[in-house]
Design an enzyme around this catalytic site. Structure first.
Site, short mmCIF file in Angstrom:
data_model
loop_
_atom_site.label_atom_id
_atom_site.label_comp_id
_atom_site.label_asym_id
_atom_site.label_seq_id
_atom_site.Cartn_x
_atom_site.Cartn_y
_atom_site.Cartn_z
N LYS A 1 44.79 -6.76 21.03
CA LYS A 1 45.36 -8.02 21.49
C LYS A 1 46.42 -8.52 20.52
O LYS A 1 46.39 -8.18 19.33
CB LYS A 1 44.26 -9.09 21.61
CG LYS A 1 43.24 -8.86 22.69
CD LYS A 1 42.20 -9.97 22.68
CE LYS A 1 41.16 -9.79 23.76
NZ LYS A 1 41.72 -10.01 25.12
N ARG B 1 33.65 -5.75 31.70
CA ARG B 1 33.11 -5.13 32.92
C ARG B 1 32.34 -3.85 32.60
O ARG B 1 31.45 -3.45 33.34
CB ARG B 1 34.26 -4.86 33.91
CG ARG B 1 35.31 -3.90 33.42
CD ARG B 1 36.63 -4.05 34.18
NE ARG B 1 37.31 -5.29 33.80
CZ ARG B 1 38.44 -5.71 34.36
NH1 ARG B 1 39.01 -5.01 35.32
NH2 ARG B 1 38.99 -6.84 33.97
#
Length: 483
Positions: A259, A333
């Site tokens: 990130k 997920r």
């Protein structure tokens, strides 16, 4: 520990020497002898209308405790929000050195709701401030003829809701060098120690590897802090449980798909879903709710270490389904995939709700007022929206669609965890998780990416971690019963 909040008490009379908060709907003042004789004239000469959010200081005699009016009148057709009112009063009168009394609430339910609001509104996370000055800790007393009934409501449920939200906020506010998978587990154990009907099961990396949980293990393999899968069961009723599964990425660097540095500190809160399910089961268990619940925390730290998984890798879940890793920053997920498969196999729930800070797409779509809700069935979505309305924790339904479902298919594996064009990001995430949920199992997915924290003070949520989802999941667990 954080500085001590004012405790809650209930009484039929105003305690001597208490600073007084008087609730009004409009400009009619209560006739309880607590206000000066000229209070009505003072209100008439002011701009105070008694609407929600307004307040007015009433001059008191020399040396007398301060008096403040707080408006509670809602918009036409709406009911007063007693919880937010309680939070506003607690925040406005936080600096008073004396105890605080709240008078003028119409009934026991309003008093109990306002009491809950005072606890949520005065939350603070200041345990690391070396120069902190502890605020006054004298009680907030809710005053009214229904004090005994209000006290019973508070003791039976509302107090435990406040404890659950506080636990979730504390977990999210803690830095990632304090809360990581193993310490998250220990914090949950400490909070639930001795609570009747509760059992805790924890799988470490060795156990998960033995079970073939390549998705959750893959996320955490770049970190020296091993992943964990924690299942907390509260059995307050017979029959199959409802399962609440929370994403628990205790820090999300993005892994190899790193990130940007700006704002990365907020990724200590990427375990807000796991915090929410843990806080919810604490509330349910301590209030002895007549439900059977399993709260599942899928815990990992996503770091770019020398053993980190790579974009392009393929991993296998517990059931043997395969996932192509297109981005290591789509990791929530992945941990939920194995968590859901294990929970369904071992606990056989009648319904499953997963909650996660999953996608930036949800943030762009809904901003900071709603979490995204996904459901295969209208009836289940409607039940969730009703719970959101009741608790004030906003939900907005977003679409599932066959085109979006097809978009998560991989060319070389069963599904891929990213690059699912043309599916919107939040829908793609929901369909990815759906792939690991049996078709006949009632299921809801909540993407709370925009709801885990706030940068400004609100009546029920001081700046910082919100504890979103605890009250919502508590309500849904109580209202969603097996058929």
């Amino acid at each position: 520990m954080n500085s001590t909040a004012r405790p809650v008490e209930f009484s039929t009379v105003i305690p001597d020497g208490a600073a007084l908060a008087v609730v009004t709907i409009g400009t009619d003042l209560p006739q309880n002898g607590a206000l000066p004789q000229d209070a009505a004239a003072y209100v008439a000469a002011s701009d105070y209308t008694g609407k929600a959010g307004e307040r007015l200081a009433i001059p008191a005699g020399p040396g007398a405790p301060p008096i403040m009016l707080f408006g509670a009148a809602a918009e036409e057709g709406e009911m007063p929000d007693w919880r937010s009112l309680g939070g506003r009063i607690a925040q406005a009168m936080d600096g008073e050195k004396s105890s605080v009394a709240i008078a003028g609430l119409p009934d026991a339910a309003a008093m109990a709701d306002a009491a809950l609001g005072t606890q949520l509104g005065q939350y603070r996370f200041d345990r690391y401030k070396s120069d902190r000055t502890d605020p006054p800790a004298q009680a907030i007393t809710l005053v009214g003829a229904d004090a005994n009934a209000a006290s019973a409501m508070w003791s039976g449920r509302h107090r435990h809701l406040a404890e659950g939200v506080t636990l979730a906020r504390d977990l999210v506010n803690e830095p990632a060098n304090v809360i990581y998978p193993a310490s998250f587990v220990e914090s949950a154990r400490a909070a639930l120690r001795g609570v009747p009907g509760v059992t805790i099961e924890v799988l470490d990396e060795t156990a998960m590897r033995r079970l073939g949980m390549g998705a959750i293990v893959g996320v955490g393999q770049g970190s020296p802090r091993g992943s964990r899968l924690m299942l907390i069961t509260y059995r307050g009723a017979d029959g199959p449980p409802i399962a609440l599964a929370g994403k628990g990425i205790t820090f999300d660097s993005g892994g190899i798909s790193l990130k940007p540095g700006a704002g990365m500190w907020e990724m200590k809160g990427d375990m807000s879903g796991a915090a929410a399910v843990t806080g919810a089961i604490l509330s349910l268990a301590k209030s002895r709710a007549p439900v059977h619940v399993v709260a599942v925390a899928a815990l990992a730290e996503n770091m770019p270490g020398d053993n980190a998984q790579r974009p392009g890798d393929v991993v296998r879940t517990m059931s043997g389904k395969t996932i192509e890793i297109r981005s290591t920053d789509a990791e929530g997920r992945l941990v939920l995939a194995d968590a859901i498969e294990y929970t369904v196999q071992e606990k056989k729930p009648f319904a499953l709700i997963d909650i996660a800070t999953l996608t930036g797409s949800q943030v762009g779509a809904l901003g900071g007022e709603y979490a995204g809700l996904f459901s295969r069935e209208d009836a289940f979505a409607d039940a969730a929206l009703a719970a959101a309305e009741k608790t004030g924790e906003g939900l907005w339904r977003l679409p599932l669609h066959p085109t979006y479902r097809d978009a998560v298919k991989s060319d070389i594996a069963d599904v891929k965890n990213s690059d699912a064009s043309p599916a919107p990001g939040a829908s793609a995430g929901a369909h990815f998780i759906e792939y690991f949920v049996p078709e006949d199992l009632p299921w809801l997915h909540i993407d709370m990416a925009s709801m885990d924290r706030t940068s400004s003070d609100r009546p029920l949520v001081p700046a910082g971690a919100s504890g979103y989802g605890v009250m919502l999941l508590d309500e849904m667990a109580r209202s969603w019963q097996p058929e």
